[in-house]
Design a protein around this motif. Structure first.
Motif, mmCIF file in Angstrom:
data_model
loop_
_atom_site.group_PDB
_atom_site.id
_atom_site.type_symbol
_atom_site.label_atom_id
_atom_site.label_comp_id
_atom_site.label_asym_id
_atom_site.label_seq_id
_atom_site.Cartn_x
_atom_site.Cartn_y
_atom_site.Cartn_z
ATOM 1 N N SER A 75 0.875 -1.133 -0.036
ATOM 2 C CA SER A 75 0.041 -0.037 0.105
ATOM 3 C C SER A 75 0.876 1.269 0.166
ATOM 4 N N ASP A 76 1.872 1.195 0.790
ATOM 5 C CA ASP A 76 2.713 2.574 1.043
ATOM 6 C C ASP A 76 3.567 2.429 -0.448
ATOM 7 N N LYS A 82 2.881 5.836 -7.546
ATOM 8 C CA LYS A 82 1.989 6.690 -8.247
ATOM 9 C C LYS A 82 2.625 8.321 -8.221
ATOM 10 N N GLN A 83 3.222 8.707 -7.270
ATOM 11 C CA GLN A 83 3.921 10.049 -7.008
ATOM 12 C C GLN A 83 5.057 10.097 -7.996
ATOM 13 N N LYS A 109 16.100 5.477 -14.524
ATOM 14 C CA LYS A 109 16.754 4.373 -14.266
ATOM 15 C C LYS A 109 16.232 3.838 -12.894
ATOM 16 N N SER A 110 16.001 5.006 -11.974
ATOM 17 C CA SER A 110 15.400 4.450 -10.752
ATOM 18 C C SER A 110 14.173 4.031 -11.066
ATOM 19 N N PHE A 111 13.281 4.497 -11.851
ATOM 20 C CA PHE A 111 11.870 4.159 -12.013
ATOM 21 C C PHE A 111 11.777 2.607 -12.389
ATOM 22 N N LEU A 134 11.768 10.815 -7.055
ATOM 23 C CA LEU A 134 11.303 11.978 -6.726
ATOM 24 C C LEU A 134 12.732 12.841 -6.210
ATOM 25 N N GLU A 135 13.408 12.269 -5.548
ATOM 26 C CA GLU A 135 14.664 13.076 -5.267
ATOM 27 C C GLU A 135 15.462 13.570 -6.499
ATOM 28 N N ALA A 136 15.788 12.679 -7.296
ATOM 29 C CA ALA A 136 16.168 13.375 -8.563
ATOM 30 C C ALA A 136 15.550 14.259 -9.314
ATOM 31 N N LEU A 137 14.198 14.338 -9.325
ATOM 32 C CA LEU A 137 13.493 15.384 -9.994
ATOM 33 C C LEU A 137 12.922 16.528 -9.141
#
Length: 231
Positions: A75-76, A82-83, A109-111, A134-137
């Motif tokens: 769930s987390d 999605k984010q 790459k992370s995704f 999220l951190e990269a972007l």
């Protein structure tokens, strides 16, 4: 007897903890059922059978706990995935691949790693990879592309020379990088071996040096973000 009672208590406690939000959990249903059977057998004085039921209740309670933890992790993970997907879509919509190639490539790459971990049901790793997206972007934004060309102006007005031009934020923000300009433009100079001789009106190319995207001719009416090697 103490061990038996402790086993029943453990199974019953686990049942209470996880029944609230995961009542349809198959393992939990079995743990509840075996707990009841263990209690009935104990009340009937069938201690061996009660201990067997208690052991099964404990095992299913353990499996239920593992299942619940996995579902909570999923769930987390779904939320963060999605984010990350939305952030990548936004990055694509503002040409981050072009304007922030290093950050965008790292995020892609992370995704991909996040998706692979998710498919393998390794939700903890998938969440960690999605957070890397999220951190990269985190610092990307819609920007005006840095200029690819600069038209030299008279020295009396702007003090234009390779050193000064290189130091301007929309070029390299560092005068020490002036030789990149010189090497890219020396063939168009009246004396190619003399970097000091640049003439007003000369259309100077500003080569990309770290993969940054550049487009058009410098326009003093536009607002450019400073060059950054980390884009």
């Amino acid at each position: 007897m103490k061990k038996l009672l402790a086993g029943i208590a453990l199974a019953f406690a686990a049942s209470l903890v996880f029944a609230a939000s995961y009542k349809n959990n198959t393992y939990q249903k079995l743990a509840d059922e075996y707990t009841r059977k263990a209690q009935h057998a104990l009340d009937a004085g069938e201690y061996v059978l009660a201990e067997e039921y208690a052991a099964k209740a404990e095992e299913n309670a353990r499996l239920s706990e593992e299942f619940v933890k996995k579902m909570l992790a999923k769930s987390d993970c779904d939320t963060v995935m999605k984010q990350a997907a939305r952030k990548l879509e936004y990055a694509k919509s503002i040409n981050a691949e072009r304007n922030f190639p290093m950050a965008y490539s790292s995020a892609q790459k992370s995704f991909a790693s996040a998706q692979q971990s998710y498919n393998d049901e390794d939700y903890t790793s998938a969440t960690a990879f999605a957070k890397q997206v999220l951190e990269a972007l985190a610092d990307i934004k819609e920007i005006t592309p840095l200029p690819e060309y600069y038209v030299v102006r008279p020295w009396a007005e702007t003090k234009d020379c390779y050193w000064n031009i290189s130091g301007r934020p929309y070029v390299y923000d560092n005068p020490l990088l002036w030789e990149n300009l010189y090497q890219a433009n020396k063939s168009n100079m009246p004396r190619p071996n003399d970097p000091n001789l640049i003439l007003p009106g000369m259309k100077m190319k500003i080569p990309s040096i770290t993969g940054e995207y550049r487009e058009g001719v410098y326009n003093p009416s536009k607002k450019y973000d400073p060059y950054s090697a980390n884009r």
